[in-house]
Motif scaffolding. Structure first.
Motif, PDB file in Angstrom:
ATOM      1  N   THR A   1       0.621  -1.381   0.102  1.00  0.00           N
ATOM      2  CA  THR A   1       0.212   0.326   0.166  1.00  0.00           C
ATOM      3  C   THR A   1       0.723   1.555  -0.049  1.00  0.00           C
ATOM      4  O   THR A   1       2.209   1.306   0.416  1.00  0.00           O
ATOM      5  CB  THR A   1      -1.132   0.221   0.897  1.00  0.00           C
ATOM      6  OG1 THR A   1      -1.688   1.263   1.247  1.00  0.00           O
ATOM      7  CG2 THR A   1       0.097  -0.405   3.215  1.00  0.00           C
ATOM      8  N   SER A   2       0.267   2.331  -0.510  1.00  0.00           N
ATOM      9  CA  SER A   2       0.899   3.294  -0.331  1.00  0.00           C
ATOM     10  C   SER A   2       0.957   4.184   1.339  1.00  0.00           C
ATOM     11  O   SER A   2       1.357   5.395   1.199  1.00  0.00           O
ATOM     12  CB  SER A   2       0.527   4.670  -1.472  1.00  0.00           C
ATOM     13  OG  SER A   2      -1.004   4.778  -1.558  1.00  0.00           O
TER      14      SER A   2
ATOM     15  N   LEU B   1      -5.499   0.616   3.293  1.00  0.00           N
ATOM     16  CA  LEU B   1      -6.033  -0.732   2.087  1.00  0.00           C
ATOM     17  C   LEU B   1      -7.127  -1.632   2.696  1.00  0.00           C
ATOM     18  O   LEU B   1      -7.181  -1.779   3.802  1.00  0.00           O
ATOM     19  CB  LEU B   1      -4.894  -1.649   1.489  1.00  0.00           C
ATOM     20  CG  LEU B   1      -5.202  -2.986   1.124  1.00  0.00           C
ATOM     21  CD1 LEU B   1      -5.185  -2.590  -0.827  1.00  0.00           C
ATOM     22  CD2 LEU B   1      -3.519  -3.547   1.122  1.00  0.00           C
TER      23      LEU B   1
ATOM     24  N   ARG C   1      -0.914   9.176  -4.522  1.00  0.00           N
ATOM     25  CA  ARG C   1      -2.317   8.903  -3.999  1.00  0.00           C
ATOM     26  C   ARG C   1      -2.395   8.412  -2.314  1.00  0.00           C
ATOM     27  O   ARG C   1      -1.690   7.072  -2.201  1.00  0.00           O
ATOM     28  CB  ARG C   1      -3.873   8.506  -4.179  1.00  0.00           C
ATOM     29  CG  ARG C   1      -4.890   7.410  -4.398  1.00  0.00           C
ATOM     30  CD  ARG C   1      -6.152   7.393  -4.544  1.00  0.00           C
ATOM     31  NE  ARG C   1      -6.201   6.241  -4.967  1.00  0.00           N
ATOM     32  CZ  ARG C   1      -5.981   5.326  -5.828  1.00  0.00           C
ATOM     33  NH1 ARG C   1      -5.677   5.761  -7.512  1.00  0.00           N
ATOM     34  NH2 ARG C   1      -6.136   4.126  -5.693  1.00  0.00           N
ATOM     35  N   SER C   2      -2.269   8.442  -1.186  1.00  0.00           N
ATOM     36  CA  SER C   2      -2.871   7.768   0.284  1.00  0.00           C
ATOM     37  C   SER C   2      -3.864   6.660  -0.397  1.00  0.00           C
ATOM     38  O   SER C   2      -5.090   7.296  -0.821  1.00  0.00           O
ATOM     39  CB  SER C   2      -2.934   9.350   1.320  1.00  0.00           C
ATOM     40  OG  SER C   2      -1.661  10.054   1.481  1.00  0.00           O
ATOM     41  N   GLU C   3      -4.218   5.563   1.091  1.00  0.00           N
ATOM     42  CA  GLU C   3      -4.944   5.544   1.056  1.00  0.00           C
ATOM     43  C   GLU C   3      -4.818   3.806   2.039  1.00  0.00           C
ATOM     44  O   GLU C   3      -3.397   3.969   2.573  1.00  0.00           O
ATOM     45  CB  GLU C   3      -5.041   4.417  -0.236  1.00  0.00           C
ATOM     46  CG  GLU C   3      -3.343   3.683  -0.536  1.00  0.00           C
ATOM     47  CD  GLU C   3      -3.405   2.259  -1.646  1.00  0.00           C
ATOM     48  OE1 GLU C   3      -4.491   2.309  -2.432  1.00  0.00           O
ATOM     49  OE2 GLU C   3      -2.036   1.983  -1.661  1.00  0.00           O
TER      50      GLU C   3
ATOM     51  N   VAL D   1      -0.958   6.257   4.317  1.00  0.00           N
ATOM     52  CA  VAL D   1      -1.754   7.454   3.970  1.00  0.00           C
ATOM     53  C   VAL D   1      -0.856   8.586   4.671  1.00  0.00           C
ATOM     54  O   VAL D   1      -0.739  10.340   4.606  1.00  0.00           O
ATOM     55  CB  VAL D   1      -3.205   7.576   5.754  1.00  0.00           C
ATOM     56  CG1 VAL D   1      -4.269   6.644   5.098  1.00  0.00           C
ATOM     57  CG2 VAL D   1      -2.398   7.446   7.021  1.00  0.00           C
TER      58      VAL D   1
END
Length: 185
Positions: A161-162, A180, A176-178, A164
């Motif tokens: 995941t990228s 999952l 983008r922030s995410e 937050v």
């Protein structure tokens, strides 16, 4: 279960308590699990941070596992622990006694890759921020085997995941922030 793969605590515990307090309200049927990232190790109060998280109801998994029904949740330390003279990632210790299907939490994808010999069914990582600012993604790929998204390795599925948060400049460009969310049936 809620899985958090590191970098909640970038600072001394006294500076981050207020930001962490809302984690006490996380309501997850099978619990909230945490494996540390590199930022947890950057200040001398690592154990204070882990104790504070445990006080919020977060189960810290540092080179160990916990069984939930028929599944083991396995958490690794982060490579930054070496510089802090603490327990480095140790897949053998983390997987000791694990015979059931498993979900591996490793902040850095490189740590996850080292644990793939234990054949986790699912792997969750962060750390890379998907490069955060273009073209850093390409530089990240020079040191991390998986940078963002879903990968397959044998029977394992790896998710990176990228996240937050941010590192360095407070911005993102083409990343983008995410959070999952994976639902198992």
């Amino acid at each position: 279960a809620t899985l958090i793969v590191g970098d909640l605590c970038d600072g001394r515990i006294e500076d981050v308590k207020g930001a962490l307090a809302p984690f006490s309200r996380l309501n997850s049927k099978y619990g909230v699990f945490f494996s540390p990232g590199n930022h947890e190790y950057y200040y001398a109060d690592f154990e204070s941070k882990m104790a504070f998280l445990r006080g919020l109801g977060v189960k810290t998994l540092i080179n160990k596992s916990e069984k939930i029904g028929d599944i083991s949740i396995v958490g690794l330390s982060d490579p930054a622990a070496k510089k802090a003279k603490m327990e480095e990632p140790n897949p053998s210790a983390a997987y000791k006694g694990v015979k059931s299907p498993s979900i591996l939490m490793a902040h850095q994808p490189i740590s996850a890759k080292e644990a793939l010999g234990f054949k986790p069914d699912f792997v969750f990582c962060g750390h890379t921020h998907n490069g955060q600012i273009w073209p850093f993604k390409y530089l990240v790929s020079l040191v991390q085997p998986y940078t963002y998204g879903e990968y397959k390795y044998g029977a394992s599925k790896i998710f990176v995941t990228s996240g937050v948060g941010l590192w360095g400049p407070p911005m993102r460009l083409f990343s983008r922030s995410e959070i999952l969310v994976v639902t198992f049936f």
